[in-house]
Scaffold this motif. Sequence first.
Motif, PDB file in Angstrom:
ATOM      1  N   GLY A  74       0.822  -1.215   0.000  1.00  0.00           N
ATOM      2  CA  GLY A  74       0.000   0.000   0.000  1.00  0.00           C
ATOM      3  C   GLY A  74       0.852   1.259   0.000  1.00  0.00           C
ATOM      4  N   ALA A  75       1.819   1.342  -0.917  1.00  0.00           N
ATOM      5  CA  ALA A  75       2.778   2.446  -0.950  1.00  0.00           C
ATOM      6  C   ALA A  75       2.117   3.813  -1.069  1.00  0.00           C
ATOM      7  CB  ALA A  75       3.766   2.247  -2.095  1.00  0.00           C
ATOM      8  N   THR A  84       0.532  -1.666  -5.355  1.00  0.00           N
ATOM      9  CA  THR A  84       1.172  -2.510  -4.340  1.00  0.00           C
ATOM     10  C   THR A  84       0.197  -3.145  -3.358  1.00  0.00           C
ATOM     11  OG1 THR A  84       1.624  -0.617  -2.891  1.00  0.00           O
ATOM     12  CG2 THR A  84       3.340  -1.222  -4.484  1.00  0.00           C
ATOM     13  N   CYS A  85      -1.098  -2.890  -3.536  1.00  0.00           N
ATOM     14  CA  CYS A  85      -2.106  -3.589  -2.732  1.00  0.00           C
ATOM     15  C   CYS A  85      -2.916  -4.540  -3.619  1.00  0.00           C
ATOM     16  CB  CYS A  85      -3.009  -2.604  -1.993  1.00  0.00           C
ATOM     17  SG  CYS A  85      -4.030  -1.559  -3.048  1.00  0.00           S
ATOM     18  N   HIS A  86      -2.325  -4.926  -4.749  1.00  0.00           N
ATOM     19  CA  HIS A  86      -2.963  -5.862  -5.689  1.00  0.00           C
ATOM     20  C   HIS A  86      -3.248  -7.181  -4.982  1.00  0.00           C
ATOM     21  CE1 HIS A  86      -2.128  -8.910  -9.126  1.00  0.00           C
ATOM     22  NE2 HIS A  86      -3.421  -8.624  -9.086  1.00  0.00           N
ATOM     23  N   ASN A 143       6.277  -1.199  -7.635  1.00  0.00           N
ATOM     24  CA  ASN A 143       5.971   0.026  -6.932  1.00  0.00           C
ATOM     25  C   ASN A 143       6.260   1.230  -7.816  1.00  0.00           C
ATOM     26  OD1 ASN A 143       5.684   2.185  -5.218  1.00  0.00           O
ATOM     27  ND2 ASN A 143       6.953   1.367  -3.581  1.00  0.00           N
ATOM     28  N   GLN A 144       5.218   1.864  -8.329  1.00  0.00           N
ATOM     29  CA  GLN A 144       5.382   3.029  -9.178  1.00  0.00           C
ATOM     30  C   GLN A 144       5.676   4.290  -8.367  1.00  0.00           C
ATOM     31  OE1 GLN A 144       2.327   1.246  -9.365  1.00  0.00           O
ATOM     32  NE2 GLN A 144       3.013  -0.070 -10.987  1.00  0.00           N
ATOM     33  N   MET A 145       5.607   4.203  -7.055  1.00  0.00           N
ATOM     34  CA  MET A 145       5.808   5.363  -6.194  1.00  0.00           C
ATOM     35  C   MET A 145       7.289   5.662  -5.959  1.00  0.00           C
ATOM     36  SD  MET A 145       2.753   6.389  -5.501  1.00  0.00           S
ATOM     37  CE  MET A 145       3.022   7.499  -4.151  1.00  0.00           C
ATOM     38  N   SER A 146       8.168   4.678  -6.164  1.00  0.00           N
ATOM     39  CA  SER A 146       9.583   4.911  -5.856  1.00  0.00           C
ATOM     40  C   SER A 146      10.411   5.137  -7.088  1.00  0.00           C
ATOM     41  CB  SER A 146      10.161   3.762  -5.067  1.00  0.00           C
ATOM     42  OG  SER A 146       9.848   2.519  -5.637  1.00  0.00           O
TER      43      SER A 146
END
Length: 146
Positions: A74-75, A84-86, A143-146
């Motif tokens: 859940g990033a 990331t919560c898939h 993770n598309q957030m990092s």
Amino acid sequence: MRIRLSSRPLISSRSFSTDVKEMTGSSIHKKVDLGRAKITVNFKGKNLNRTVTGFEGQTLLEVAKDNNVDEIEGACEGTMCCSTCHIIFTPSTYKSLANPSEDERDVLDLAVGVTETSRLGCQVKLSKSLEGAVIEVPSEFRNQMS
């Protein structure tokens, strides 16, 4: 002129959220039960087999975080801008859920190992139809957030 503030708490609903960011570093809101039904679900995956309990109306991401299921990251903290919560449901459980939004489908396109019964945990709320559900947590995520 003095103004006296009441020390009595003002509560107008049967449930409320507390922000636990200061305590945990996460802005996921921990739900506090005040009369809602408890729902039990089973998270399964590589090196994961956990039965957890949450409250009706919580998202599966919130339930995972509240129960320290670290395999669901859940990033984006539930804002539906990562995958990331898939999670993956059985076909019968998936049919009992509301259809995913177009935005959720777009984000799922970025997930690893998507199936026809994939959803984002931040978008699925606990309901009585999920009681006892087995939810697969993929062993990989992007993770598309990092």
